[in-house]
Design a protein around this motif. Structure first.
Motif, short mmCIF file in Angstrom:
data_model
loop_
_atom_site.label_atom_id
_atom_site.label_comp_id
_atom_site.label_asym_id
_atom_site.label_seq_id
_atom_site.Cartn_x
_atom_site.Cartn_y
_atom_site.Cartn_z
N ASP A 125 0.79 -1.28 -0.22
CA ASP A 125 -0.05 -0.18 0.09
C ASP A 125 0.92 1.30 0.02
N ALA A 126 1.99 1.08 -0.29
CA ALA A 126 3.17 2.26 -0.37
C ALA A 126 2.48 3.36 -1.55
N GLU A 127 2.48 4.50 -1.14
CA GLU A 127 2.19 5.56 -2.37
C GLU A 127 3.51 5.88 -3.35
N GLU A 128 3.22 6.27 -4.37
CA GLU A 128 4.26 6.52 -5.31
C GLU A 128 4.27 7.97 -5.52
N LYS A 129 5.45 8.40 -5.09
CA LYS A 129 5.74 9.63 -5.12
C LYS A 129 7.16 9.98 -5.80
N GLU A 130 7.15 11.24 -6.34
CA GLU A 130 8.30 11.71 -6.98
C GLU A 130 9.47 12.48 -6.14
N TYR A 131 10.72 11.99 -6.12
CA TYR A 131 11.61 12.66 -5.33
C TYR A 131 12.90 12.93 -6.22
N VAL A 132 13.58 14.17 -5.91
CA VAL A 132 14.59 14.44 -6.43
C VAL A 132 15.75 14.68 -5.63
N TYR A 133 16.94 13.90 -5.56
CA TYR A 133 18.14 14.07 -4.93
C TYR A 133 19.20 14.30 -5.61
N GLY A 134 19.82 15.58 -5.52
CA GLY A 134 20.85 15.92 -6.23
C GLY A 134 20.57 16.27 -7.67
N ASP A 135 21.21 15.50 -8.44
CA ASP A 135 20.64 15.70 -10.06
C ASP A 135 19.92 14.50 -10.63
N HIS A 136 19.42 13.74 -9.83
CA HIS A 136 18.81 12.76 -9.82
C HIS A 136 17.25 12.42 -9.49
N LYS A 137 16.28 12.13 -10.50
CA LYS A 137 15.00 11.83 -9.93
C LYS A 137 14.74 10.34 -9.98
N PHE A 138 13.79 10.25 -8.77
CA PHE A 138 13.31 9.01 -8.39
C PHE A 138 11.95 8.78 -8.25
N VAL A 139 11.25 7.72 -8.36
CA VAL A 139 9.82 7.56 -7.83
C VAL A 139 9.89 6.25 -7.10
N THR A 140 9.11 6.35 -5.82
CA THR A 140 8.86 5.42 -4.95
C THR A 140 8.03 4.23 -5.69
N GLN A 141 8.16 3.06 -5.32
CA GLN A 141 7.41 1.92 -5.94
C GLN A 141 6.82 1.18 -5.01
N LYS A 142 5.76 0.46 -5.58
CA LYS A 142 5.01 -0.55 -4.75
C LYS A 142 5.70 -2.01 -4.64
#
Length: 225
Positions: A125-142
């Protein structure tokens, strides 16, 4: 970084992929359920080692489970990346992937270099959210897919998890849902990169026959996620 590659009846494809992983500290091919001779006949990069698991009988998907169980035996103090034998890493994969790993501040996390739209699974039931760390972008996944990275801390926890029985379903290895729920329940974050770094082509699938040729969705290097 140690790379584990479960492989079955795909010696030539695995050979092509390992040549793109020459910068990795070590690549272990976990050869399962096929004739080991087809792997012995090739000259592999110096950082590649063959783990003969051909004594294990059963469906090729069992190789995935056995690969993860093999982590219990690993003594090296290394982070671990699991890659499928039929997934082609992009150029400079090891260097670029490692730079993304280092940019995430969390101590415990998993990171997938591939995004497959077909697998929009609701394992947690994790939420998918976008994160930017430094020069990189990530998306949380389920969920964690067949290609993902473990930190050393998670590897140690997995030794406990994998001592028990690992479910094997008829359509998949069963390891994805199992690990996803365990990882999520432990409060460990799961991410995917913003662009896929591993191409999963339209080859014939050992598990699903010619389905991959009919539905060659998979992931392409240039695809944004």
């Amino acid at each position: 970084m140690l790379i584990l590659m479960p492989t079955c009846k795909r010696a030539e494809m695995a050979l092509e992929n390992t040549h793109k992983l020459k910068d990795a500290e070590r690549v272990i091919l976990c050869v399962n359920n096929c004739d080991i001779k087809q792997y012995r006949m090739f000259r592999w990069p110096k950082n590649v080692f063959i783990q003969d698991m051909t004594f294990i009988k059963g469906d090729p998907k069992e190789c995935h489970n056995r690969t993860f169980r093999m982590m219990i035996q690993i003594r090296a103090n290394l982070n671990i990346l699991v890659l499928e034998d039929d997934c082609t890493p992009c150029d400079n994969f090891v260097k670029d992937f490692y730079s993304k790993v280092k940019s995430i501040p969390d101590k415990d996390f998993t990171l997938s270099p591939i995004y497959i739209p077909e697998k929009e699974c609701l394992y947690t039931d994790a939420e998918e959210k976008e994160y930017v760390y430094g020069d990189h972008k990530f998306v949380t996944q389920k969920y964690v897919d067949g290609n993902f990275y473990f930190t050393k801390g998670i590897h140690e926890d997995m030794k406990i998890w994998l001592l028990g029985a690992i479910p094997v379903k008829t359509s998949t290895s069963g390891i994805g849902p199992f690990l996803s729920r365990k990882i999520h329940s432990e409060g460990i974050k799961m991410y995917r990169t913003d662009k896929t770094m591993v191409e999963h082509g339209d080859h014939e699938s050992l598990q699903f026959g010619d389905r991959r040729k009919k539905v060659p969705l998979i992931a392409k290097f240039q695809q944004n996620v």
